[in-house]
Write an enzyme that holds these catalytic residues in place. Structure first.
Site, PDB file in Angstrom:
ATOM      1  N   GLU A 281       0.853  -1.180   0.000  1.00  0.00           N
ATOM      2  CA  GLU A 281       0.000   0.000   0.000  1.00  0.00           C
ATOM      3  C   GLU A 281       0.895   1.239   0.000  1.00  0.00           C
ATOM      4  O   GLU A 281       1.876   1.250   0.743  1.00  0.00           O
ATOM      5  CB  GLU A 281      -0.903   0.036   1.231  1.00  0.00           C
ATOM      6  CG  GLU A 281      -1.909   1.173   1.151  1.00  0.00           C
ATOM      7  CD  GLU A 281      -2.879   1.209   2.341  1.00  0.00           C
ATOM      8  OE1 GLU A 281      -2.759   0.370   3.251  1.00  0.00           O
ATOM      9  OE2 GLU A 281      -3.738   2.094   2.316  1.00  0.00           O
TER      10      GLU A 281
ATOM     11  N   GLY B  74       3.114   2.163  10.914  1.00  0.00           N
ATOM     12  CA  GLY B  74       2.935   1.387  12.131  1.00  0.00           C
ATOM     13  C   GLY B  74       2.638  -0.071  11.822  1.00  0.00           C
ATOM     14  O   GLY B  74       3.230  -0.974  12.422  1.00  0.00           O
ATOM     15  N   ALA B  75       1.721  -0.290  10.887  1.00  0.00           N
ATOM     16  CA  ALA B  75       1.341  -1.659  10.556  1.00  0.00           C
ATOM     17  C   ALA B  75       0.511  -1.671   9.284  1.00  0.00           C
ATOM     18  O   ALA B  75       0.041  -0.627   8.832  1.00  0.00           O
ATOM     19  CB  ALA B  75       0.531  -2.278  11.691  1.00  0.00           C
ATOM     20  N   MET B  76       0.310  -2.886   8.727  1.00  0.00           N
ATOM     21  CA  MET B  76      -0.375  -3.009   7.441  1.00  0.00           C
ATOM     22  C   MET B  76      -1.290  -4.233   7.434  1.00  0.00           C
ATOM     23  O   MET B  76      -0.897  -5.304   7.859  1.00  0.00           O
ATOM     24  CB  MET B  76       0.690  -3.099   6.339  1.00  0.00           C
ATOM     25  CG  MET B  76       0.130  -3.295   4.963  1.00  0.00           C
ATOM     26  SD  MET B  76      -0.886  -1.884   4.440  1.00  0.00           S
ATOM     27  CE  MET B  76      -1.997  -2.707   3.313  1.00  0.00           C
ATOM     28  N   GLU B  77      -2.495  -4.022   6.891  1.00  0.00           N
ATOM     29  CA  GLU B  77      -3.575  -5.001   7.013  1.00  0.00           C
ATOM     30  C   GLU B  77      -3.631  -6.053   5.918  1.00  0.00           C
ATOM     31  O   GLU B  77      -4.713  -6.582   5.627  1.00  0.00           O
ATOM     32  CB  GLU B  77      -4.906  -4.241   7.030  1.00  0.00           C
ATOM     33  CG  GLU B  77      -5.325  -3.588   5.688  1.00  0.00           C
ATOM     34  CD  GLU B  77      -4.917  -2.127   5.517  1.00  0.00           C
ATOM     35  OE1 GLU B  77      -3.926  -1.714   6.144  1.00  0.00           O
ATOM     36  OE2 GLU B  77      -5.578  -1.418   4.741  1.00  0.00           O
ATOM     37  N   ASN B  78      -2.498  -6.430   5.298  1.00  0.00           N
ATOM     38  CA  ASN B  78      -2.501  -7.450   4.236  1.00  0.00           C
ATOM     39  C   ASN B  78      -3.403  -8.625   4.601  1.00  0.00           C
ATOM     40  O   ASN B  78      -3.378  -9.104   5.727  1.00  0.00           O
ATOM     41  CB  ASN B  78      -1.083  -7.971   4.027  1.00  0.00           C
ATOM     42  CG  ASN B  78      -0.061  -6.859   4.010  1.00  0.00           C
ATOM     43  OD1 ASN B  78      -0.115  -5.985   3.169  1.00  0.00           O
ATOM     44  ND2 ASN B  78       0.823  -6.859   4.997  1.00  0.00           N
TER      45      ASN B  78
ATOM     46  N   HIS C  19      -6.986  -2.212  14.921  1.00  0.00           N
ATOM     47  CA  HIS C  19      -7.148  -1.452  13.675  1.00  0.00           C
ATOM     48  C   HIS C  19      -6.894  -2.342  12.447  1.00  0.00           C
ATOM     49  O   HIS C  19      -7.735  -2.427  11.555  1.00  0.00           O
ATOM     50  CB  HIS C  19      -6.202  -0.259  13.683  1.00  0.00           C
ATOM     51  CG  HIS C  19      -6.243   0.575  12.453  1.00  0.00           C
ATOM     52  ND1 HIS C  19      -6.963   1.737  12.365  1.00  0.00           N
ATOM     53  CD2 HIS C  19      -5.651   0.409  11.241  1.00  0.00           C
ATOM     54  CE1 HIS C  19      -6.821   2.259  11.164  1.00  0.00           C
ATOM     55  NE2 HIS C  19      -6.030   1.474  10.459  1.00  0.00           N
ATOM     56  N   GLU C  20      -5.751  -2.996  12.406  1.00  0.00           N
ATOM     57  CA  GLU C  20      -5.420  -3.798  11.220  1.00  0.00           C
ATOM     58  C   GLU C  20      -6.375  -4.977  11.100  1.00  0.00           C
ATOM     59  O   GLU C  20      -6.798  -5.327  10.003  1.00  0.00           O
ATOM     60  CB  GLU C  20      -3.956  -4.278  11.266  1.00  0.00           C
ATOM     61  CG  GLU C  20      -2.904  -3.187  11.452  1.00  0.00           C
ATOM     62  CD  GLU C  20      -3.058  -1.977  10.551  1.00  0.00           C
ATOM     63  OE1 GLU C  20      -3.674  -2.099   9.478  1.00  0.00           O
ATOM     64  OE2 GLU C  20      -2.571  -0.891  10.929  1.00  0.00           O
TER      65      GLU C  20
ATOM     66  N   HIS D 227      -9.685  -3.921   9.597  1.00  0.00           N
ATOM     67  CA  HIS D 227      -9.631  -3.699   8.153  1.00  0.00           C
ATOM     68  C   HIS D 227     -10.099  -4.925   7.371  1.00  0.00           C
ATOM     69  O   HIS D 227     -10.468  -4.804   6.205  1.00  0.00           O
ATOM     70  CB  HIS D 227      -8.202  -3.372   7.710  1.00  0.00           C
ATOM     71  CG  HIS D 227      -7.861  -1.905   7.711  1.00  0.00           C
ATOM     72  ND1 HIS D 227      -8.689  -0.940   7.183  1.00  0.00           N
ATOM     73  CD2 HIS D 227      -6.747  -1.249   8.130  1.00  0.00           C
ATOM     74  CE1 HIS D 227      -8.093   0.251   7.292  1.00  0.00           C
ATOM     75  NE2 HIS D 227      -6.929   0.089   7.873  1.00  0.00           N
TER      76      HIS D 227
HETATM   77  N1  BES Z   1      -3.175   0.779   5.774  1.00  0.00           N
HETATM   78  C1  BES Z   1      -2.428   1.411   6.786  1.00  0.00           C
HETATM   79  C2  BES Z   1      -0.952   1.277   6.599  1.00  0.00           C
HETATM   80  C3  BES Z   1      -0.365   2.143   5.510  1.00  0.00           C
HETATM   81  C4  BES Z   1      -0.363   3.487   5.626  1.00  0.00           C
HETATM   82  C5  BES Z   1       0.208   1.617   4.409  1.00  0.00           C
HETATM   83  C6  BES Z   1       0.198   4.268   4.638  1.00  0.00           C
HETATM   84  C7  BES Z   1       0.754   2.396   3.419  1.00  0.00           C
HETATM   85  C8  BES Z   1       0.765   3.733   3.533  1.00  0.00           C
HETATM   86  C9  BES Z   1      -2.748   0.840   8.157  1.00  0.00           C
HETATM   87  O1  BES Z   1      -3.993   0.279   8.272  1.00  0.00           O
HETATM   88  C10 BES Z   1      -2.722   1.996   9.107  1.00  0.00           C
HETATM   89  O2  BES Z   1      -3.563   2.831   9.008  1.00  0.00           O
HETATM   90  N2  BES Z   1      -1.749   2.037  10.005  1.00  0.00           N
HETATM   91  C11 BES Z   1      -1.544   3.123  10.911  1.00  0.00           C
HETATM   92  C12 BES Z   1      -1.876   2.756  12.323  1.00  0.00           C
HETATM   93  C13 BES Z   1      -3.310   2.841  12.676  1.00  0.00           C
HETATM   94  C14 BES Z   1      -3.537   2.388  14.094  1.00  0.00           C
HETATM   95  C15 BES Z   1      -3.905   4.206  12.477  1.00  0.00           C
HETATM   96  C16 BES Z   1      -0.086   3.458  10.863  1.00  0.00           C
HETATM   97  O3  BES Z   1       0.690   2.664  10.312  1.00  0.00           O
HETATM   98  O4  BES Z   1       0.298   4.504  11.354  1.00  0.00           O
HETATM   99 ZN    ZN Z   2      -5.576   1.608   8.498  1.00  0.00          ZN
END
Ligand code: BES
Ligand code: ZN
Length: 888
Positions: A134, A274-278, A310-311, A314
């Site tokens: 993403e 922070g993290a990714m919801e693959n 959160h993840e 998703h």
């Molecule tokens: N889908 C995002 C991760 C992401 C963000 C991938 C930007 C590529 C580009 C993930 O679900 C997300 O939102 N992560 C947040 C943490 C969340 C608790 C708000 C993050 O990584 O900060």
């Molecule tokens: Zn997210």
């Protein structure tokens, strides 16, 4: 001097517009991937089953595949190899004309994970491989229509050296595996759910796996696995607990069940976000998933629980129902942030969570809305989509979902969500589709409400109350206006839910009856402000009430209501709504602090009124109030929030005023702080629950205040805590307050901390951040020295965030030093980082975009640096977009 005139970005040929959206010419039904992993040269073979899209705008559009930094080694259409003149590769696209309506495409590419420092696509982190696709990372793995409205079924075979990479993971379920003669092995994964390419993931490495399981509401058994580097094997328990809590919560709250037989979490050290919801394979920044009481703070534990939630959430809000295009990002992110906020509120303290979320919104999102980077929750255009993962899209987006719930009620909201998931399962949709489901499920018209998605800026709601004793009528006038934002001079009125209660002199909420109603009903109301100005008449009001407005922060607006300090002190002591009670204290503190800022500016002697001290004392010594709420109430508004409240930011005066109030409170209430500190300081072993966290938070708040006095007693409390602490929450609180003083003990304890934790990169991040956050005058010098510390690594985003990010984004007084050294430092770092990791560079530089808020001297200095970046050769489009828009 170069011309940095207007519209440099609007006319940039790379700008993408929402209005230009067109459905894809072709759809991909299936993709079979074979990925032969090798750090230096990974071979990717992709086989696509493609069909012309009946919904495409023109019948003869070519097939366009995205690709970036790929070496194309073979291309076959229905088994027949193409020669170089039968296709075009230009500007990141592979274009194929005159294809049949149904076709199979085979593409072979070679990529170089070990050279990938941008951390998008496939890259190497330590001894492992991992991906981040993403938003547009999949195109760095293979040629593909890399857009979220192309959803395909994936079958992925990973091939790698068995000794180095015994674990090979991808989305879905493992279906087959085997060994080869050359020491390599392979595993095939199949994901039955069609998904956009941004949800593809793979991980390979020598990883420890902890396993658990979860029984879903329909009785299915799901295997849960967390994969971490072996040295982190003892840090997995909290993540697994949080995951099971999240799975259960989503069943109970939204009726959403998990859909695969296996769900995997992975921790990696090098990760931009922070993290990714693959799908089925969530990848986490190690700092957002691993915890033990000795290495992680309460804030870390809390954050891990919410980010795991959160993840996981998703899976429905993002994966099963995804975004049509990236302008719709808030469809999944705003909604999922709202979901994770409610998850945290349900599992911990609801008011504390609300206060934390509003604090974040006010100090960061309001500031963004007032800056050149202001954009709607659904942006109209972007140059680089990575720049739009913002507090506006995320946190204001969550507030927009919350307002929908406020307007249609909890039951209506649940019906709307059910309809949304049912109607759009397996589809890529828009925020309009989301709102339509809410309308259709409840028969409530949200057409005016949708302006929240398209208009940027923070509305200002002004309130005026008038009580007429004769008619027993309380007249409340609410009006709204919204300042201009880039490209949006004039705004149409918003549809704003304003929750209100009327309090009598004892703080009791009165039963409410609006003019025209037959009887009183309830003690609070969700008023709906739709016009520029509207009047609400409450009748049968026996005594002059105090209005409690915007309760629970029912809308993301600035509320302007003339309030005396007495009235605020009354609400601070009596409002039954815990959020508004806290807010009254913050308003009181802001008014007081801004008054002191003016005193500093005039060179007056600073004085703090007794009334203010007494209001704080009453809260501090309150016998029944929750300790966590006391902590929140006694935390003064941040310097950046105070900056946002000022017409022209005077960083030094704000800092001086805030330190003064801290010291005054600490001096006057020393005995109370000390007493409460001791009463909340016990030797219990660490537990992560609301009550224990509340205790630690109040104790450490007291410690912070005590340390403002430099009394020997305070120091001893701090040193004792450092010696005795067996959890990171207490250690870090003590060490951070110590780091604000240039005592010999400060360096001793910092040194000891480093010695103790040098093996643990996450703890060392905290060590960097504490030093970068110090208000001591030589902090920048220290930060520069630390850049050369052996534990610092420029290619690791967590290190960059801890040291450079903390200094530039969260140390207002030192970063904004009047000589401009902070700005020059940031610029040097951004220019160096931009060549390595453009996403990180763009995030860092965004702190300069608020330059117009400062005095003329700082404006000049910041502008000079922004121009220096713009004139550097070959800056990334990420950084270009932020810098050029900031200067526009
Ligand atoms: N889908 C995002 C991760 C992401 C963000 C991938 C930007 C590529 C580009 C993930 O679900 C997300 O939102 N992560 C947040 C943490 C969340 C608790 C708000 C993050 O990584 O900060
Ligand atoms: Zn997210």
């Amino acid at each position: 001097m170069a011309d940095f005139g207007k519209d440099s970005t609007a006319s940039d040929p790379r700008t993408q517009y929402l209005k230009d959206y067109q459905p894809p010419a072709y759809l991909v039904e299936d993709i079979t991937l074979r990925i032969e992993l090798d750090p230096a040269a990974t071979r990717v073979t992709s086989r696509l089953t493609i069909k012309r899209n009946p919904a495409a705008q023109a019948p003869d559009q070519p097939l366009q595949l995205d690709g970036q930094e790929l070496e194309l080694t073979a291309l076959r259409v229905d088994g027949i190899a193409l020669t170089e003149n039968e296709y075009q590769v230009e500007e990141g696209k592979l274009v194929l004309e005159d294809l049949p309506d149904d076709v199979t495409l085979e593409i072979e590419t070679v990529i170089h994970p070990d050279r990938n420092t941008a951390l998008e696509g496939l890259y190497v982190s330590g001894d492992m491989f991992c991906t981040q696709c993403e938003a547009e990372g999949f195109r760095r793995i293979t040629f593909f229509p890399d857009r979220p409205d192309v959803m395909a079924r994936y079958t992925t075979t990973l091939v790698a050296d068995k000794n180095r990479y015994p674990v090979l993971l991808s989305n879905g379920n493992p279906v087959e595996q085997g060994e080869m003669d050359d020491g390599r092995h392979w595993v095939s994964w199949q994901d039955p759910f069609p998904k956009p390419s941004y949800l593809f993931a793979l991980v390979a490495g020598d990883l420890f796996c902890r396993e658990d399981s979860f029984q879903t509401c329909s009785g299915r058994q799901v295997t849960l696995k967390i994969f971490v580097e072996h040295e982190n094997r003892h840090k997995c328990a909290h993540a697994l607990d949080s995951l099971k809590q999240a799975m259960k919560w989503d069943e109970e709250t939204y009726g959403r069940e998990y859909d695969l037989d296996i769900f995997m979490l992975v921790a990696v050290n090098d990760f931009n976000m922070g993290a990714m919801e693959n799908k089925g394979l969530n990848i986490f920044n190690a700092s957002c998933v691993l915890a033990t009481p000795e290495t992680a703070t309460d804030a870390d534990y809390y954050n891990i629980q919410s980010i795991i939630g959160h993840e996981y959430f998703h899976n429905w809000s993002g994966n099963r129902v995804t975004c049509r295009d990236w302008f719709q990002l808030s469809l999944k992110e705003g909604f999922t942030v709202f979901r994770d906020q409610e998850f945290s509120a349900d599992l911990n303290s609801r008011p504390v969570k609300r206060i934390a979320d509003v604090n974040l919104l006010r100090s960061h999102q309001f500031a963004q809305d007032a800056s050149p980077m202001a954009h709607p929750v659904r942006p109209d255009s972007y140059i680089e989509i990575s720049n739009f993962y913002t507090v506006t899209v995320y946190n204001k987006g969550a507030e927009v979902v919350r307002m929908i719930r406020n307007l249609i009620g909890s039951d209506g909201f649940r019906k709307g969500c059910d309809l949304y998931f049912q109607r759009h399962d397996g589809q890529a949709v828009t925020t309009d589709d989301f709102v339509a489901a809410m309308e259709d499920a409840t028969d409530i018209d949200l057409s005016q409400f949708k302006r929240w998605y398209s208009q940027a800026g923070t509305p200002l709601v002004s309130a005026a109350g008038h009580y007429d004793a004769q008619t027993e009528c309380y007249q409340l006038t609410l009006s709204q206006q919204c300042p201009p934002t880039p490209g949006q001079e004039l705004k149409a009125p918003f549809h704003i839910p304003v929750e209100v209660a009327l309090l009598d002199t004892t703080g009791r909420a009165l039963a409410l009856k609006l003019e025209g109603e037959n009887a009183t009903s309830g003690t609070h109301r969700m008023l709906e402000l739709r016009e520029n100005s509207q009047q609400f008449n409450f009748v049968g009001v026996k005594t002059s009430p105090v209005a409690s407005l915007l309760r629970g922060f029912s809308a993301p607006v600035k509320l302007d209501m003339a309030r005396s300090d007495e009235e605020l002190a009354f609400l601070f002591a009596n409002d039954p709504d815990p959020f508004n009670r806290w807010d009254a204290g913050q308003r009181l503190a802001s008014q007081t602090l801004l008054q002191l800022v003016r005193q500093v500016q005039h060179g007056d002697t600073l004085t703090l009124e007794d009334r203010f001290i007494h209001a704080f004392q009453a809260t501090l010594e309150h016998s029944t109030l929750d300790a966590a709420l006391i902590t929140q109430a006694l935390t003064l508004p941040s310097e950046s929030y105070l900056a946002d409240q000022s017409d022209s930011v005077d960083v030094d005066a704000i800092h001086t005023a805030r330190v003064f109030v801290h010291q005054q409170l600490a001096d006057h209430l020393f005995d109370s702080f000390l007493d409460i500190y001791h009463r909340h300081n016990d030797d219990e072993s660490y537990r992560f629950d609301a009550a224990s966290m509340a205790k630690r938070s109040l104790k450490n708040l007291c410690l912070g205040y005590l340390m403002e006095t430099i009394r020997g007693e305070a120091r001893n409390v701090c040193f004792t805590q450092l010696e005795k602490s067996h959890n990171m929450t207490d250690t870090l609180a003590a060490l951070s307050s110590l780091a604000q003083h240039d005592w010999s003990e400060t360096d001793d304890y910092l040194q000891r901390f480093y010695q103790q934790w040098q093996h643990d990169p996450q703890v060392i991040d905290k060590w960097f951040a504490i030093q970068a956050g110090s208000r001591l005058p030589d902090t920048l010098q220290r930060v520069k020295t630390l850049l050369n510390h052996p534990a610092f690594r420029f290619t690791n985003p967590n290190k960059v965030r801890a040291l450079i990010g903390r200094f530039c984004m969260a140390n207002q007084v030192r970063f904004h030093a009047a000589d401009g050294e902070g700005y020059r430092f940031l610029t040097d770092q951004v220019l160096a980082l931009d060549k390595i990791n453009p996403q990180m560079a763009a995030r860092l530089v965004s702190t300069l975009s608020r330059w117009r808020r400062f005095d003329a001297n700082r404006q000049d200095l910041m502008q000079t640096e922004l121009k220096r970046i713009l004139s550097a050769p070959e800056i990334s489009k990420d950084t270009f977009e932020i810098v050029s828009k900031s200067l526009d």
